[in-house]
Design a protein around this motif. Structure first.
Motif, PDB file in Angstrom:
ATOM      1  N   ILE A   1       0.868  -1.182   0.000  1.00 45.29           N
ATOM      2  CA  ILE A   1       0.000   0.000   0.000  1.00 45.29           C
ATOM      3  C   ILE A   1       0.904   1.230   0.000  1.00 45.29           C
ATOM      4  O   ILE A   1       1.792   1.344   0.830  1.00 45.29           O
ATOM      5  CB  ILE A   1      -0.908   0.032   1.246  1.00 45.29           C
ATOM      6  N   THR A   2       0.652   2.119  -0.943  1.00 43.53           N
ATOM      7  CA  THR A   2       1.440   3.349  -1.012  1.00 43.53           C
ATOM      8  C   THR A   2       0.518   4.559  -0.923  1.00 43.53           C
ATOM      9  O   THR A   2      -0.670   4.463  -1.274  1.00 43.53           O
ATOM     10  CB  THR A   2       2.226   3.425  -2.334  1.00 43.53           C
ATOM     11  N   PRO A   3       1.037   5.690  -0.487  1.00 45.15           N
ATOM     12  CA  PRO A   3       0.222   6.909  -0.490  1.00 45.15           C
ATOM     13  C   PRO A   3      -0.299   7.239  -1.889  1.00 45.15           C
ATOM     14  O   PRO A   3      -1.429   7.695  -2.039  1.00 45.15           O
ATOM     15  CB  PRO A   3       1.182   7.988   0.015  1.00 45.15           C
ATOM     16  N   ARG A   4       0.505   6.986  -2.922  1.00 44.59           N
ATOM     17  CA  ARG A   4       0.082   7.263  -4.303  1.00 44.59           C
ATOM     18  C   ARG A   4      -1.116   6.395  -4.681  1.00 44.59           C
ATOM     19  O   ARG A   4      -2.063   6.862  -5.327  1.00 44.59           O
ATOM     20  CB  ARG A   4       1.260   7.015  -5.256  1.00 44.59           C
ATOM     21  N   LEU A   5      -1.085   5.113  -4.315  1.00 45.33           N
ATOM     22  CA  LEU A   5      -2.186   4.200  -4.625  1.00 45.33           C
ATOM     23  C   LEU A   5      -3.471   4.661  -3.950  1.00 45.33           C
ATOM     24  O   LEU A   5      -4.540   4.666  -4.554  1.00 45.33           O
ATOM     25  CB  LEU A   5      -1.830   2.770  -4.218  1.00 45.33           C
ATOM     26  N   ILE A   6      -3.366   5.068  -2.697  1.00 43.02           N
ATOM     27  CA  ILE A   6      -4.541   5.564  -1.965  1.00 43.02           C
ATOM     28  C   ILE A   6      -5.083   6.825  -2.642  1.00 43.02           C
ATOM     29  O   ILE A   6      -6.287   6.958  -2.862  1.00 43.02           O
ATOM     30  CB  ILE A   6      -4.186   5.826  -0.486  1.00 43.02           C
TER      31      ILE A   6
END
Length: 141
Positions: A71-76
């Motif tokens: 999980i990455t901030p970009r994905l969120i």
């Protein structure tokens, strides 16, 4: 199809097939979000095939591959952006769990933590393991 409604604007599902796309479009879905990485499936339902089918049926399409544990901030942020457009939206992965995780993380700080977890539970997904991450994101918003 095994659609699980999280909100009036979002349903999640296990893996969809090309033949599901026309049905989803007829049912009123306007956005298809694919969270399943291509390396988990065959070329007949990879992101290109699913994207072409979605577009052919008037749906917007987002390919946001979510590899378990990454999980990455970009994905969120990308999931949140995909949800910002006119829906309703349908998101899918292998089981619907990763889509539900992404939805929950976009809701951190916007909805009560207990409500997020209960919504997921009612849809058949246990998000208790990511409770600390939801709380952490909520505290930053």
């Amino acid at each position: 199809m095994d659609l699980r409604q999280l909100t009036p604007a979002l349903a999640v599902s296990p893996q969809l097939s090309l033949s599901d796309i026309p049905e989803l479009s007829k049912a009123g879905f306007r956005v298809l979000i694919n969270n399943r990485p291509d390396d988990e499936i065959g070329p007949d339902i990879d992101h290109e095939a699913m994207g072409q089918a979605a577009k052919a049926h008037g749906m917007r399409y987002h390919y946001l591959p979510f590899t378990p544990g990454q999980i990455t901030p970009r994905l969120i942020a990308d999931f949140s952006e995909a949800m910002a457009g006119r829906g309703p939206h349908i998101a899918y992965c292998r089981s619907g769990h990763r889509c539900t995780v992404l939805w929950a993380l976009t809701q951190a700080g916007k909805r009560p933590e207990a409500e997020i977890l209960e919504t997921a539970t009612q849809a058949g997904y246990d998000l208790e393991p990511i409770r600390p991450l939801i709380a952490s994101l909520a505290s930053k918003r």
